[in-house]
Enzyme design. Structure first.
Site, PDB file in Angstrom:
ATOM      1  N   TYR A  56       0.806  -1.219   0.000  1.00 26.50           N
ATOM      2  CA  TYR A  56       0.000   0.000   0.000  1.00 26.50           C
ATOM      3  C   TYR A  56       0.843   1.276   0.000  1.00 26.50           C
ATOM      4  O   TYR A  56       0.361   2.327  -0.405  1.00 26.50           O
ATOM      5  CB  TYR A  56      -0.917   0.050   1.235  1.00 26.50           C
ATOM      6  CG  TYR A  56      -2.066  -0.920   1.245  1.00 26.50           C
ATOM      7  CD1 TYR A  56      -2.418  -1.656   0.116  1.00 26.50           C
ATOM      8  CD2 TYR A  56      -2.815  -1.103   2.403  1.00 26.50           C
ATOM      9  CE1 TYR A  56      -3.464  -2.546   0.151  1.00 26.50           C
ATOM     10  CE2 TYR A  56      -3.879  -1.992   2.446  1.00 26.50           C
ATOM     11  CZ  TYR A  56      -4.192  -2.713   1.322  1.00 26.50           C
ATOM     12  OH  TYR A  56      -5.237  -3.595   1.364  1.00 26.50           O
ATOM     13  N   SER A 158      -6.766 -13.063   3.450  1.00 33.97           N
ATOM     14  CA  SER A 158      -7.581 -12.057   2.774  1.00 33.97           C
ATOM     15  C   SER A 158      -7.985 -12.594   1.412  1.00 33.97           C
ATOM     16  O   SER A 158      -7.134 -13.148   0.686  1.00 33.97           O
ATOM     17  CB  SER A 158      -6.780 -10.753   2.622  1.00 33.97           C
ATOM     18  OG  SER A 158      -7.542  -9.745   2.011  1.00 33.97           O
ATOM     19  N   SER A 208     -13.939  -2.486   0.826  1.00 36.23           N
ATOM     20  CA  SER A 208     -14.746  -1.904  -0.258  1.00 36.23           C
ATOM     21  C   SER A 208     -16.230  -1.913   0.078  1.00 36.23           C
ATOM     22  O   SER A 208     -17.077  -2.253  -0.751  1.00 36.23           O
ATOM     23  CB  SER A 208     -14.492  -2.634  -1.583  1.00 36.23           C
ATOM     24  OG  SER A 208     -14.896  -1.841  -2.686  1.00 36.23           O
ATOM     25  N   GLY A 212     -15.948   0.966  -3.538  1.00 32.91           N
ATOM     26  CA  GLY A 212     -14.963   1.895  -4.094  1.00 32.91           C
ATOM     27  C   GLY A 212     -15.569   3.175  -4.622  1.00 32.91           C
ATOM     28  O   GLY A 212     -15.004   3.819  -5.510  1.00 32.91           O
ATOM     29  N   ARG A 214     -18.295   3.332  -6.352  1.00 33.73           N
ATOM     30  CA  ARG A 214     -19.135   3.065  -7.522  1.00 33.73           C
ATOM     31  C   ARG A 214     -20.616   3.092  -7.178  1.00 33.73           C
ATOM     32  O   ARG A 214     -21.459   3.351  -8.041  1.00 33.73           O
ATOM     33  CB  ARG A 214     -18.779   1.713  -8.134  1.00 33.73           C
ATOM     34  CG  ARG A 214     -17.394   1.665  -8.755  1.00 33.73           C
ATOM     35  CD  ARG A 214     -17.109   0.333  -9.433  1.00 33.73           C
ATOM     36  NE  ARG A 214     -17.118  -0.778  -8.486  1.00 33.73           N
ATOM     37  CZ  ARG A 214     -18.044  -1.708  -8.420  1.00 33.73           C
ATOM     38  NH1 ARG A 214     -19.089  -1.683  -9.249  1.00 33.73           N
ATOM     39  NH2 ARG A 214     -17.954  -2.694  -7.537  1.00 33.73           N
ATOM     40  N   SER A 262     -11.310   6.462   4.275  1.00 29.18           N
ATOM     41  CA  SER A 262     -11.379   7.883   3.951  1.00 29.18           C
ATOM     42  C   SER A 262     -10.521   8.698   4.908  1.00 29.18           C
ATOM     43  O   SER A 262     -10.369   8.355   6.088  1.00 29.18           O
ATOM     44  CB  SER A 262     -12.832   8.370   4.038  1.00 29.18           C
ATOM     45  OG  SER A 262     -12.911   9.773   3.856  1.00 29.18           O
TER      46      SER A 262
END
Length: 297
Positions: A56, A158, A208, A212, A214, A262
């Site tokens: 990341y 994961s 998510s 994301g 969307r 965020s």
């Protein structure tokens, strides 16, 4: 209001029901002091579980923050991941991105994560993606070595299927499976992933949750249906649409931990508010039906 905590599996760690995902931390351009302030605000909301991965780019700036405010470490549960090998921009040393879950790589990756994070241990280390060449005994050897050294307290995976989870769990104790789930991605509700979590009393970690973005940016019949239902529910309960989505996920009986990603503390507040919101079954299925485009049989 503060996020409640949950023991994510028998004999496992306690996590906050809302976790802070820092995969975008490098793009937020926080100074170390700004990151300290942001993390303190999250902690004040009861958000103590912090999610990273070696790919990341979040570990180094987080480590700078820990150097500035080392007292924060004992207030957090740090999760990181390993196993994905990305190609550098110039492809000078690696031509093909691939997975590496060898014992040597897991140990080396974790050692580097500890150095970047500026901590002596992580609470949970996850294998980031299922590796077609995964050798369960070799992963178990790496996990045992790291635990014996006191460098990792617990282990998980994961994006694993139930069969992949079962294979690795037959060799070592796993405390969670971090999976994608949102009103736009329902597969874990129906493919056995969340059934397995309930069977084993393991809380999944959800990434998510808002698809994301969307869920709000795409314009098609499915997202239009979902936005209409979510907006109506938000108005009825007197909360934001984000809060309705988080509450919808948190309501699953597998008792998930929901990741937010965020830099706005207002989003964290909306997520924490969801821990105090219980949708009726009819309202929960209204979201599910808006997503599938069908009612129940």
């Amino acid at each position: 209001m503060a996020s409640p905590r949950i023991q994510i599996c028998p004999n496992g760690p306690e996590f906050s029901r809302i976790a802070l995902g820092l995969w975008r931390l490098g793009a937020w351009n926080f100074s170390p002091q700004q990151c300290v302030e942001f993390l303190q605000q999250a902690l004040d909301l009861g958000i103590t579980t912090i999610d990273h991965a070696d790919i990341y780019g979040s570990e180094a700036p987080f480590g700078q923050t820990m150097a500035l405010a080392p007292s924060l470490r004992d207030k957090m549960e740090i999760v990181t991941k390993c196993g994905i090998m990305l190609a550098p921009p110039d492809r000078s040393t690696l031509r093909v991105p691939h997975y590496d879950t060898s014992c040597a790589h897991i140990i080396a990756s974790l050692e580097n994560s500890l150095r970047l994070l500026r901590t002596e241990y992580v609470d949970v280390l996850l294998i980031h993606r299922p590796d077609p060449l995964m050798q369960a005994d070799e992963i178990a050897e790496a996990f045992h070595t790291l635990k014996q050294a006191g460098k990792v307290r617990h282990f998980g995976v994961s994006n694993f299927t139930p069969a992949q989870f079962d294979l690795l769990a037959s060799r070592c104790t796993l405390v969670t499976n971090q999976i994608e789930l949102s009103p736009l991605y329902l597969d874990p509700l129906h493919d056995g992933t969340l059934d397995q979590c309930q069977k084993l009393s393991i809380s999944p970690m959800i990434w998510s949750a808002l698809a994301g973005g969307r869920l709000f940016s795409e314009h098609n019949p499915r997202t239009e249906r979902l936005r209409a239902v979510l907006s109506a529910l938000g108005a009825e309960y007197g909360v934001s649409v984000n809060t309705v989505v988080y509450a919808w996920l948190l309501q699953h009986p597998s008792k998930p931990v929901v990741l937010i990603g965020s830099s706005r503390i207002a989003v964290a507040q909306e997520a924490v508010a969801a821990t105090d919101l219980s949708l009726t079954r009819e309202h929960w299925f209204a979201v599910w039906s808006a997503s599938t485009g069908t009612g129940v049989p």
